[in-house]
Scaffold this active site. Structure first.
Site, PDB file in Angstrom:
ATOM      1  N   THR A 181      39.420  42.455  36.557  1.00 17.08           N
ATOM      2  CA  THR A 181      40.326  41.401  36.072  1.00 17.08           C
ATOM      3  C   THR A 181      39.540  40.528  35.099  1.00 17.08           C
ATOM      4  O   THR A 181      38.324  40.361  35.267  1.00 17.08           O
ATOM      5  CB  THR A 181      40.793  40.553  37.280  1.00 17.08           C
ATOM      6  OG1 THR A 181      41.584  41.375  38.118  1.00 17.08           O
ATOM      7  CG2 THR A 181      41.592  39.331  36.860  1.00 17.08           C
ATOM      8  N   ARG A 209      54.047  45.241  43.418  1.00 17.19           N
ATOM      9  CA  ARG A 209      53.183  44.192  43.977  1.00 17.19           C
ATOM     10  C   ARG A 209      52.707  43.253  42.855  1.00 17.19           C
ATOM     11  O   ARG A 209      52.304  43.692  41.792  1.00 17.19           O
ATOM     12  CB  ARG A 209      51.982  44.838  44.671  1.00 17.19           C
ATOM     13  CG  ARG A 209      50.954  43.838  45.218  1.00 17.19           C
ATOM     14  CD  ARG A 209      49.808  43.631  44.275  1.00 17.19           C
ATOM     15  NE  ARG A 209      48.687  42.915  44.888  1.00 17.19           N
ATOM     16  CZ  ARG A 209      47.653  42.447  44.219  1.00 17.19           C
ATOM     17  NH1 ARG A 209      47.577  42.617  42.915  1.00 17.19           N
ATOM     18  NH2 ARG A 209      46.670  41.835  44.830  1.00 17.19           N
ATOM     19  N   VAL A 210      52.752  41.973  43.114  1.00 19.86           N
ATOM     20  CA  VAL A 210      52.230  41.001  42.157  1.00 19.86           C
ATOM     21  C   VAL A 210      51.062  40.283  42.816  1.00 19.86           C
ATOM     22  O   VAL A 210      51.152  39.881  43.984  1.00 19.86           O
ATOM     23  CB  VAL A 210      53.316  39.975  41.752  1.00 19.86           C
ATOM     24  CG1 VAL A 210      52.727  38.876  40.887  1.00 19.86           C
ATOM     25  CG2 VAL A 210      54.458  40.678  41.013  1.00 19.86           C
ATOM     26  N   ASP A 212      47.521  37.488  42.391  1.00 23.52           N
ATOM     27  CA  ASP A 212      47.310  36.057  42.175  1.00 23.52           C
ATOM     28  C   ASP A 212      47.233  35.650  40.708  1.00 23.52           C
ATOM     29  O   ASP A 212      47.463  34.490  40.371  1.00 23.52           O
ATOM     30  CB  ASP A 212      45.996  35.638  42.848  1.00 23.52           C
ATOM     31  CG  ASP A 212      44.804  36.419  42.286  1.00 23.52           C
ATOM     32  OD1 ASP A 212      44.890  37.674  42.211  1.00 23.52           O
ATOM     33  OD2 ASP A 212      43.802  35.792  41.906  1.00 23.52           O
ATOM     34  N   THR A 232      39.176  36.131  40.492  1.00 26.94           N
ATOM     35  CA  THR A 232      39.177  37.590  40.583  1.00 26.94           C
ATOM     36  C   THR A 232      38.822  37.956  42.018  1.00 26.94           C
ATOM     37  O   THR A 232      38.063  37.244  42.677  1.00 26.94           O
ATOM     38  CB  THR A 232      38.184  38.236  39.599  1.00 26.94           C
ATOM     39  OG1 THR A 232      38.066  39.640  39.919  1.00 26.94           O
ATOM     40  CG2 THR A 232      36.797  37.623  39.662  1.00 26.94           C
ATOM     41  N   GLY A 233      39.380  39.052  42.484  1.00 28.32           N
ATOM     42  CA  GLY A 233      39.127  39.464  43.861  1.00 28.32           C
ATOM     43  C   GLY A 233      40.429  39.819  44.546  1.00 28.32           C
ATOM     44  O   GLY A 233      41.404  40.197  43.889  1.00 28.32           O
ATOM     45  N   GLY A 235      43.680  39.332  45.612  1.00 28.93           N
ATOM     46  CA  GLY A 235      44.682  38.359  45.189  1.00 28.93           C
ATOM     47  C   GLY A 235      45.534  37.782  46.298  1.00 28.93           C
ATOM     48  O   GLY A 235      45.951  36.619  46.224  1.00 28.93           O
TER      49      GLY A 235
HETATM   50  N1  ASP Z   1      42.839  39.436  41.668  1.00 28.58           N
HETATM   51  C1  ASP Z   1      43.387  40.669  41.189  1.00 28.58           C
HETATM   52  C2  ASP Z   1      44.660  40.963  41.954  1.00 28.58           C
HETATM   53  O1  ASP Z   1      44.638  40.811  43.167  1.00 28.58           O
HETATM   54  C3  ASP Z   1      42.464  41.834  41.303  1.00 28.58           C
HETATM   55  C4  ASP Z   1      41.023  41.626  40.891  1.00 28.58           C
HETATM   56  O2  ASP Z   1      40.624  40.544  40.499  1.00 28.58           O
HETATM   57  O3  ASP Z   1      40.271  42.590  40.947  1.00 28.58           O
HETATM   58  O4  ASP Z   1      45.608  41.395  41.367  1.00 28.58           O
END
Ligand code: ASP
Length: 325
Positions: A181, A209-210, A212, A232-233, A235
């Protein structure tokens, strides 16, 4: 009234044209920009990502020095990341469990808390630009799915065929989720903060799916009186814990420093939940924070005092401090 708003906007913003524009914002000498290219859980070759990040930071720093608005800078920085194909955003967005790309993005202007977002977009070249168009249209904040995409196209967002995306067709859920991301946060010389986040979402997500990234207060937030953030991570946790807004509130109401507030959420709240998390932020003094509880996070920043710095695993997690709290 509209005319006044427009005139005020151009007085504190710089026309697009790749940042090369007339100077318009010189109220302060302080500015800062910070970017991320995703939290990561395994070693990977970051050569392509670093090259894009370094170039984008150089461009952003020059633009901010010349008086560009933070809003233009975060949009154009994220757009460059989307176009590169090197991240999980825009051209390089990973596919969902059905093998299709579905992107999410949002942008927020800390000056007036304006925001725009798009989610579950299947054909947009630059979701972050679509988010900006939604924000500027000034009627709704978040547009989703095919009908939201049709509206974004009507506003001027460019659609591309499925062949444009480089990672379609990959559907397995990996043991180590694929991240990448992208996000950018900036403080401009008017004292305005803006934030932008764009993603293809989580590894092999269920179609529809949506995450964060397009949710104000979760994966993106900006407020001039506190700071700007991009996450990021995992969500789902960012949404449930309103991470970006929580960090801003810690600063606003509990008078915590940027570092203390960001660390409280990334390490204090999210790490014990085993929620993979990375967060970048800028406060109104021009301090930069980049914290993560994963193996690494592609990250980088530049300020009026510091030339671009990029890191992946070990390395800086904050800029040189300016104000003691
Ligand atoms: N935060 C993003 C999501 O959950 C994914 C990511 O940052 O890797 O859509």
């Amino acid at each position: 009234m509209r005319r006044q708003i427009f005139l005020a906007a151009i007085l504190c913003a710089v026309p697009q044209a790749g940042f090369a524009a007339a100077n318009s914002c010189h109220a302060h000498s302080t500015f800062a920009v910070v970017v991320h290219g995703g939290a990561i859980d395994e070693k990977m070759d970051g050569t392509a990502r670093f090259a894009v990040m370094k170039q984008a930071l150089q461009k952003a720093r020059a633009a901010l020095a010349a008086g560009a608005s933070s809003l233009d800078v975060v949009e154009q920085t994220v757009e460059a990341f989307e176009d590169s194909g090197a991240f999980n955003a825009g051209r390089g967005a990973i596919a969902d469990a059905a093998g299709l790309v579905e992107t999410d993005a949002a942008i927020m202007d800390g000056d007036g808390l304006r925001a725009g977002g798009v989610a579950s977009m299947t054909a947009l070249k630059n979701p972050i630009h679509a988010a900006r168009l939604v924000m500027e249209a000034n009627r709704h904040v978040l547009m989703v799915g095919d009908r939201g995409q049709a509206y974004a196209e009507k506003l001027g967002a460019v659609a591309v065929p499925p062949s444009y995306f480089v990672k379609t067709g990959k559907v397995e859920r990996s043991a180590v989720p694929e991240h990448g991301t992208v996000g950018a946060v900036a403080l401009d010389r008017c004292g305005h903060i803006a934030a932008a986040t764009s993603t293809g979402g989580f590894d092999a997500k269920i179609p529809g799916r949506v995450g964060d990234s397009p949710i104000v207060g979760a994966g993106v937030y900006a407020a001039d009186d506190a700071g700007g953030f991009s996450g990021t991570g995992h969500g789902e946790y960012y949404i449930r814990y309103s991470v970006s807004k929580d960090v801003a509130d810690r600063m606003r109401y509990a008078h915590q420093s940027l570092d203390a507030a960001m660390k409280a959420d990334v390490f204090g709240t999210l790490a014990p939940l085993k929620a993979e998390a990375g967060l970048i932020g800028v406060d109104r003094h021009g301090n930069v924070g980049m914290y993560y509880n994963t193996l690494g996070m592609f990250r980088g920043y530049a300020t009026d005092r510091e030339t671009p710095v990029v890191a992946e695993y070990a390395g800086p997690t904050a800029s040189q401090p300016r104000v003691k709290h």
